[in-house]
Design a protein around this motif. Structure first.
Motif, PDB file in Angstrom:
ATOM      1  N   ALA A  67       0.872  -1.184   0.000  1.00 59.49           N
ATOM      2  CA  ALA A  67       0.000   0.000   0.000  1.00 59.49           C
ATOM      3  C   ALA A  67       0.907   1.232   0.000  1.00 59.49           C
ATOM      4  CB  ALA A  67      -0.907   0.016   1.222  1.00 59.49           C
ATOM      5  N   ASP A  68       0.385   2.358  -0.456  1.00 61.53           N
ATOM      6  CA  ASP A  68       1.230   3.551  -0.548  1.00 61.53           C
ATOM      7  C   ASP A  68       1.595   4.136   0.812  1.00 61.53           C
ATOM      8  OD1 ASP A  68      -1.139   4.855   0.174  1.00 61.53           O
ATOM      9  OD2 ASP A  68      -1.149   6.199  -1.558  1.00 61.53           O
ATOM     10  N   TRP A  69       0.833   3.826   1.844  1.00 54.84           N
ATOM     11  CA  TRP A  69       1.140   4.327   3.181  1.00 54.84           C
ATOM     12  C   TRP A  69       2.186   3.473   3.908  1.00 54.84           C
ATOM     13  CZ3 TRP A  69       0.096   0.281   6.202  1.00 54.84           C
ATOM     14  CH2 TRP A  69      -0.940  -0.576   5.825  1.00 54.84           C
ATOM     15  N   CYS A  70       2.553   2.350   3.331  1.00 55.40           N
ATOM     16  CA  CYS A  70       3.542   1.442   3.925  1.00 55.40           C
ATOM     17  C   CYS A  70       4.933   2.051   3.768  1.00 55.40           C
ATOM     18  CB  CYS A  70       3.447   0.087   3.217  1.00 55.40           C
ATOM     19  SG  CYS A  70       4.863  -0.989   3.482  1.00 55.40           S
ATOM     20  N   ARG A  71       5.594   2.327   4.854  1.00 56.40           N
ATOM     21  CA  ARG A  71       6.861   3.044   4.789  1.00 56.40           C
ATOM     22  C   ARG A  71       7.984   2.241   4.132  1.00 56.40           C
ATOM     23  NH1 ARG A  71      10.088   3.469  10.463  1.00 56.40           N
ATOM     24  NH2 ARG A  71       8.304   4.398  11.316  1.00 56.40           N
ATOM     25  N   GLN A 101      -6.617  -0.089  -1.781  1.00 56.86           N
ATOM     26  CA  GLN A 101      -6.651   1.313  -2.189  1.00 56.86           C
ATOM     27  C   GLN A 101      -7.309   1.475  -3.559  1.00 56.86           C
ATOM     28  OE1 GLN A 101      -2.314   1.987  -1.201  1.00 56.86           O
ATOM     29  NE2 GLN A 101      -3.250   3.826  -0.328  1.00 56.86           N
ATOM     30  N   SER A 102      -7.651   2.698  -3.887  1.00 62.53           N
ATOM     31  CA  SER A 102      -8.345   2.991  -5.140  1.00 62.53           C
ATOM     32  C   SER A 102      -7.378   2.989  -6.322  1.00 62.53           C
ATOM     33  CB  SER A 102      -9.020   4.357  -5.062  1.00 62.53           C
ATOM     34  OG  SER A 102      -8.041   5.393  -5.091  1.00 62.53           O
ATOM     35  N   GLN A 104      -6.912   5.347  -8.410  1.00 56.89           N
ATOM     36  CA  GLN A 104      -6.203   6.627  -8.456  1.00 56.89           C
ATOM     37  C   GLN A 104      -5.000   6.635  -7.521  1.00 56.89           C
ATOM     38  OE1 GLN A 104      -9.571   6.286  -7.978  1.00 56.89           O
ATOM     39  NE2 GLN A 104     -10.232   6.929 -10.022  1.00 56.89           N
ATOM     40  N   GLU A 105      -5.169   6.117  -6.323  1.00 56.06           N
ATOM     41  CA  GLU A 105      -4.057   6.067  -5.365  1.00 56.06           C
ATOM     42  C   GLU A 105      -2.938   5.156  -5.875  1.00 56.06           C
ATOM     43  OE1 GLU A 105      -6.054   6.561  -1.004  1.00 56.06           O
ATOM     44  OE2 GLU A 105      -6.773   4.873  -2.214  1.00 56.06           O
ATOM     45  N   VAL A 106      -3.325   4.002  -6.409  1.00 56.44           N
ATOM     46  CA  VAL A 106      -2.341   3.042  -6.926  1.00 56.44           C
ATOM     47  C   VAL A 106      -1.591   3.650  -8.110  1.00 56.44           C
ATOM     48  CG1 VAL A 106      -2.061   0.785  -8.028  1.00 56.44           C
ATOM     49  CG2 VAL A 106      -3.624   1.051  -6.083  1.00 56.44           C
ATOM     50  N   ASP A 107      -2.323   4.241  -9.042  1.00 55.68           N
ATOM     51  CA  ASP A 107      -1.724   4.836 -10.233  1.00 55.68           C
ATOM     52  C   ASP A 107      -0.734   5.943  -9.855  1.00 55.68           C
ATOM     53  OD1 ASP A 107      -1.416   5.067 -13.055  1.00 55.68           O
ATOM     54  OD2 ASP A 107      -2.785   6.780 -13.050  1.00 55.68           O
ATOM     55  N   ALA A 108      -1.113   6.808  -8.929  1.00 58.18           N
ATOM     56  CA  ALA A 108      -0.230   7.906  -8.506  1.00 58.18           C
ATOM     57  C   ALA A 108       1.056   7.366  -7.884  1.00 58.18           C
ATOM     58  CB  ALA A 108      -0.968   8.821  -7.522  1.00 58.18           C
ATOM     59  N   PHE A 109       0.940   6.372  -7.024  1.00 55.28           N
ATOM     60  CA  PHE A 109       2.122   5.817  -6.350  1.00 55.28           C
ATOM     61  C   PHE A 109       3.043   5.114  -7.341  1.00 55.28           C
ATOM     62  CE2 PHE A 109       4.323   2.476  -3.918  1.00 55.28           C
ATOM     63  CZ  PHE A 109       4.921   3.252  -2.932  1.00 55.28           C
ATOM     64  N   ILE A 110       2.485   4.262  -8.185  1.00 58.66           N
ATOM     65  CA  ILE A 110       3.290   3.522  -9.156  1.00 58.66           C
ATOM     66  C   ILE A 110       3.987   4.497 -10.103  1.00 58.66           C
ATOM     67  CG2 ILE A 110       3.161   1.933 -11.129  1.00 58.66           C
ATOM     68  CD1 ILE A 110       3.026   0.522  -8.396  1.00 58.66           C
ATOM     69  N   GLY A 111       3.268   5.516 -10.552  1.00 57.11           N
ATOM     70  CA  GLY A 111       3.878   6.522 -11.421  1.00 57.11           C
ATOM     71  C   GLY A 111       5.013   7.265 -10.739  1.00 57.11           C
ATOM     72  N   ASP A 122      -6.689  -4.516  -5.659  1.00 58.26           N
ATOM     73  CA  ASP A 122      -7.410  -5.363  -4.702  1.00 58.26           C
ATOM     74  C   ASP A 122      -8.133  -4.414  -3.754  1.00 58.26           C
ATOM     75  OD1 ASP A 122      -8.280  -7.533  -3.170  1.00 58.26           O
ATOM     76  OD2 ASP A 122      -6.358  -7.800  -2.150  1.00 58.26           O
ATOM     77  N   GLU A 123      -9.049  -3.617  -4.326  1.00 55.26           N
ATOM     78  CA  GLU A 123      -9.670  -2.507  -3.597  1.00 55.26           C
ATOM     79  C   GLU A 123     -10.405  -2.932  -2.337  1.00 55.26           C
ATOM     80  OE1 GLU A 123     -10.890   1.009  -6.265  1.00 55.26           O
ATOM     81  OE2 GLU A 123     -11.160  -0.774  -7.524  1.00 55.26           O
ATOM     82  N   LYS A 124     -10.934  -4.137  -2.302  1.00 61.37           N
ATOM     83  CA  LYS A 124     -11.627  -4.619  -1.104  1.00 61.37           C
ATOM     84  C   LYS A 124     -10.756  -5.549  -0.276  1.00 61.37           C
ATOM     85  CE  LYS A 124     -16.110  -3.865  -3.043  1.00 61.37           C
ATOM     86  NZ  LYS A 124     -17.414  -4.350  -3.393  1.00 61.37           N
ATOM     87  N   ALA A 125      -9.488  -5.662  -0.653  1.00 64.35           N
ATOM     88  CA  ALA A 125      -8.499  -6.486   0.057  1.00 64.35           C
ATOM     89  C   ALA A 125      -8.894  -7.959   0.118  1.00 64.35           C
ATOM     90  CB  ALA A 125      -8.205  -5.922   1.446  1.00 64.35           C
TER      91      ALA A 125
END
Length: 155
Positions: A67-71, A101-102, A104-111, A122-125
């Protein structure tokens, strides 16, 4: 005074165990080396469905839950990118399953971090629960035969 402290500590311990039990749908941490990796279908960022293991049958696969919040996820995903670039011509597949995550969140982080291996939604985990993921990052190493060869929890 000591007896007054024991009650809140006991209550907190009970609540922690209760919370962990509630999160366990019967699979948590039960996938072990030698087990068949559970099948799933997920959408990639590009919108195409990825069917595991069908689309990657006969290849070793690294399944990365993040996840993007994972340090620790960013640096490790970039390290995995370097390994994948060196070994993908020999058949290594890497799929990064985002946990909850959504798009949009995934796309922003990967980019932002610049990895090019497939990122799956896996939006619903549900896939994360299916694999018993209880901490991020979690990485599974799946052999070409579809069996789990190893698992790393955390960094």
């Amino acid at each position: 005074m000591a007896s007054m402290l024991r009650q809140p500590i006991a209550l907190l311990s009970f609540l922690a165990v209760l919370a962990l039990t509630a999160c366990d749908d019967g699979n948590a941490n039960r996938l072990n080396s030698g087990d068949i990796a559970p099948a799933f279908t997920a959408s990639s960022l590009g919108g195409a469905p990825v069917r595991f293991p069908d689309d990657l049958r006969g290849r070793p696969v690294v399944i990365r839950f993040w996840a993007d919040w994972c340090r620790y996820c960013e640096n490790e995903m970039q390290a995995i990118e370097r390994v994948w670039q060196r070994h993908r011509e020999r058949g290594l597949a890497v799929i990064a399953v985002n946990a909850g995550q959504s798009r949009q969140e995934v796309d922003a982080f990967i980019g932002r971090i610049g990895v090019t291996y497939p990122a799956l939604l896996d939006e619903k985990a549900a896939i994360s629960r299916q694999y018993g993921v209880v901490a991020l990052p979690t990485t599974y190493f799946v052999g070409a035969d579809g069996r789990i060869r190893g698992k790393v929890l955390g960094e």
